[in-house]
Enzyme design. Structure first.
Site, PDB file in Angstrom:
ATOM      1  N   GLU A  42       0.816  -1.215   0.000  1.00  0.00           N
ATOM      2  CA  GLU A  42       0.000   0.000   0.000  1.00  0.00           C
ATOM      3  C   GLU A  42       0.854   1.272   0.000  1.00  0.00           C
ATOM      4  O   GLU A  42       0.812   2.093   0.917  1.00  0.00           O
ATOM      5  CB  GLU A  42      -0.965   0.000   1.188  1.00  0.00           C
ATOM      6  CG  GLU A  42      -1.981  -1.129   1.114  1.00  0.00           C
ATOM      7  CD  GLU A  42      -2.893  -1.216   2.331  1.00  0.00           C
ATOM      8  OE1 GLU A  42      -3.916  -1.898   2.257  1.00  0.00           O
ATOM      9  OE2 GLU A  42      -2.558  -0.588   3.367  1.00  0.00           O
ATOM     10  N   GLU A  96      -6.961  -7.583  -1.050  1.00  0.00           N
ATOM     11  CA  GLU A  96      -7.388  -7.470   0.341  1.00  0.00           C
ATOM     12  C   GLU A  96      -8.803  -6.912   0.398  1.00  0.00           C
ATOM     13  O   GLU A  96      -9.129  -5.960  -0.315  1.00  0.00           O
ATOM     14  CB  GLU A  96      -6.501  -6.504   1.144  1.00  0.00           C
ATOM     15  CG  GLU A  96      -5.130  -6.990   1.506  1.00  0.00           C
ATOM     16  CD  GLU A  96      -4.400  -5.984   2.391  1.00  0.00           C
ATOM     17  OE1 GLU A  96      -5.084  -5.232   3.131  1.00  0.00           O
ATOM     18  OE2 GLU A  96      -3.165  -5.937   2.335  1.00  0.00           O
TER      19      GLU A  96
END
EC number: 3.2.1.23
Length: 673
Positions: A153, A312
């Site tokens: 991320e 995710e």
């Protein structure tokens, strides 16, 4: 060409982040037994493990990871192997404290969380390259390895650092971008407020100053910070390509979350082998499934329309919002399959087993604190079986109806200080237009403003403050060739340097819209205006009004009151074979629906009026066939017209005529022929 699908994965991806280092080895055997029970096909491993893999500088311990990967391979589970470069070890910061990022206020952040990285720091880059090399040399040939997962991320929680290393790096970036200090002065307009620079060495990052700084400098620093993170990704990717050929490399995006608006994913999408995304429901009272659909459509668009992977999401509640409700029964599967409908090649979660310690111990997982005698676990097992039944969907592509223009760099510019109204939120406009299109059952592709738009009958521009001349020409050509365009207010105002386009607003959109805007007149807080349509009907708007002067456009709605009373509020302009609409005020979703009703008629787009609200129908098509996904987000049973017979894959039943879809359920029909 690099591989774009996980190596050795023959079914849809199903699993999650697996962090065995949080548990004694006695738990690992139970983990893989439960993975087999749930139908897990792939897990992500090692993302936060640098301190365990290299406990001291140059001292490595791969034994535990060897055992984990061997155990997963023996049990038929593929591995998305992380490079752990998002969290360097404590010893690294002990030895290199200047690798910690510095805020614009001059505060150096501390170790103890994640992502505390100055991406310009040479010591960090060297250490990241070293651990990535060690991992690739050891595991490139491991039979469990499906793909590489670089970092985690990017941009969360820190994207920009303002230290002296970054200042020097920024000057090099400026030299590469502009060539000379004169080029920088021209781009930034430094003649204003006496900010002119005599040489590049005088330039620093846009640190905290007495008042608003130079917006051109601030915009370029956002570009620089994004490019610097991307440099580090490319460095790791190239190491992995060299040492582990044939294995795709990715990093997990967060495309539609406002928390990650510091990343230009159009640029990043060109660098990864497979686009992957993390998505979490933002439970702020809005219809969360609409944002989910938006995120999936945007991620697919960043992938160029190719299949992508949801890497995710959550089985139930998260832990980092002010209020974190659990997902309702069936919602996990509905969320997962809605992503698959819009192009994902599976559904992965954070994380496999719910942590007992640490900051995310209350974040839901595939194996919850309560173990296997829980609703969440039973729904996980059922979802695994459903995804297995959808294996033939792999490699098909989602079919879109319309396009929405989207540009992260325009957002960066729009959200700088001292704009006409702080109540104008470009992301809110993007959400509102998307929701209106969603409610008309239109599947959306997102497109860069300079991309080829010719295949779309309708293109919507919800908020494009920054627009290049090339984008303006592209949009005009689209309309002249027969396209239908809808543009919202405060678009086409500045160029790529945040300089106002010469001439009247809206710059490169003047001719295609057939109008000019003499002046903006934002409304005060809680102030609203009425606009009147050609049949006398009224719509209510707020936040923004403009003094619009038609120059070829026809007035469709007029301001009935407010500062622009009597002036055009919504216009339509016929140009060449196409039509361009302009909306000079902020309409709520219901008002946008009325406007879009006119626009889709111009574009001759079918909007599936036979479908109830909050029932989405999306198609994927490819060599294996055409698949119709019907996702029912309502509390009532519905019937969806099919148009062709087929087989429903989750139940195995034949489907014809009108497909029954129970409340809160999903049905997937492989159509005959």
């Amino acid at each position: 060409m690099p591989e774009t699908t996980p190596r050795g994965l023959t079914r849809l991806a199903f699993g999650g982040d697996y962090n065995p280092e949080q548990w004694p080895e006695s738990v690992w055997e139970e983990d893989v037994r439960l993975m087999r029970e749930a139908g897990v096909t792939m897990v992500s491993v090692g993302i936060f493990s640098w301190a365990l893999l290299e406990p001291e500088p140059g001292v490595y311990d791969f034994g535990w990871l060897d055992r984990v990967l061997d155990l997963l391979h023996t049990n038929g589970v593929r591995v998305d192997l992380g490079t752990p470069t998002v969290v360097p070890p404590a010893w690294f910061y002990r030895d290199h404290p200047d690798a910690l990022p510095v805020t614009a206020d001059g505060v150096r952040l501390a170790f103890g969380s994640r992502g505390a990285i100055c991406h310009s720091n040479a010591d960090y880059r060297a250490a990241a390259a070293n651990i990535t090399t060690r991992l690739a040399e050891r595991y490139a040939g491991h039979p469990a390895l499906a793909m590489w997962h670089v970092h985690n991320e990017y941009g969360v929680p820190v994207s920009a650092c303002y230290c002296d290393s970054c200042a020097a790096h920024f000057r090099r970036w400026l030299a590469s971008t502009y060539g000379t200090v004169e080029g920088v002065n021209a781009a930034w307009g430094t003649a204003f407020w006496g900010q002119r620079y005599a040489d590049l060495g005088q330039i620093n990052p846009p640190r905290t100053a007495p008042t608003v700084g130079n917006p051109g400098q601030a915009l370029d620093y956002k570009r620089f910070a994004d490019a610097t993170m991307r440099e580090n990704f490319v460095m790791e990717r190239d190491i992995l390509h060299r040492l582990s050929p044939g294995v795709p490399v990715t990093t997990n995006f967060m495309t539609a979350l406002s928390q990650c608006d510091s990343v230009d994913y159009w640029a990043w999408g060109r660098e990864v082998d497979l686009v992957t995304n993390d998505h979490y429901l933002i439970t702020d009272g809005r219809r969360t499934h609409v944002n989910l659909a938006m995120a999936a459509d945007l991620t697919r668009s960043v992938a160029g329309g190719a299949p992508w992977l949801l890497l995710e999401h959550s089985t139930s509640g998260v832990n980092w919002q002010p209020r974190n409700p659990a997902k309702a029964p069936g919602q996990m599967a509905r969320n997962s399959l809605a992503h698959v409908a819009r192009g994902s090649e599976g559904a992965m979660f954070f994380q496999w087993r719910q942590s007992r310690r640490g900051a995310e111990k209350f974040h839901s997982s595939m194996v919850p604190h309560g173990g296997t005698d829980t609703r969440v676990w039973r729904e996980v097992v059922r979802l695994g079986a459903w995804l297995d039944s959808l294996s033939t969907v792999r490699d098909t592509r989602t079919v879109a109806d319309v396009a929405v223009l989207w540009d992260w760099q325009s957002w960066w510019a729009q959200n700088l200080q001292w704009r006409p109204s702080e109540d104008h939120d470009p992301r809110e406009r993007a959400d509102a237009f998307y929701e209106a299109l969603y409610d008309r059952h239109l599947t959306v592709d997102f497109a860069h403003p300079e991309a080829d738009l010719s295949r779309y009958p309708l293109v919507v521009v919800p908020a494009l403050y920054l627009m290049t001349e090339a984008a303006g020409r592209n949009i005009a050509e689209y309309v002249e060739n027969g396209g239908t365009l809808v543009v919202s207010y405060f678009s086409g105002i500045v160029d790529e340097h945040d300089a106002v386009h010469e001439g009247a607003y809206p710059g490169p959109l003047r001719d295609v819209l057939g109008l000019t805007v003499e002046e903006f007149s934002p409304l005060l807080r809680d102030q609203s205006v009425r606009i009147t349509g050609p049949d006398g009907s009224e719509l209510t708007a707020d936040v923004w009004t403009e003094f619009v002067v038609p120059r070829g456009a026809e007035t469709v709605w007029t301001y009935a009151d407010g500062p622009a009373a009597g002036h055009p509020a919504v216009t339509r302009h016929r140009l060449g074979a196409g039509t361009a609409w302009y909306v000079s005020t902020r309409l709520p979703v219901q008002g946008l629906d009325v406007l879009l009703g006119w626009a889709v008629e111009d574009a001759d787009v079918s909007t599936r009026a036979d479908l109830p609200r909050d029932v989405e129908v999306v198609r994927r098509t490819g060599e294996s066939g055409t698949y119709l996904f019907a996702v029912n987000h309502t509390a009532s049973d519905v019937k969806v017209p099919l148009g062709a017979d087929g087989t429903e894959l989750l139940t195995g039943e034949r489907a014809a005529g009108r497909l029954p879809v129970p409340a809160g359920a999903v049905r997937v029909v492989r159509l005959d022929g």
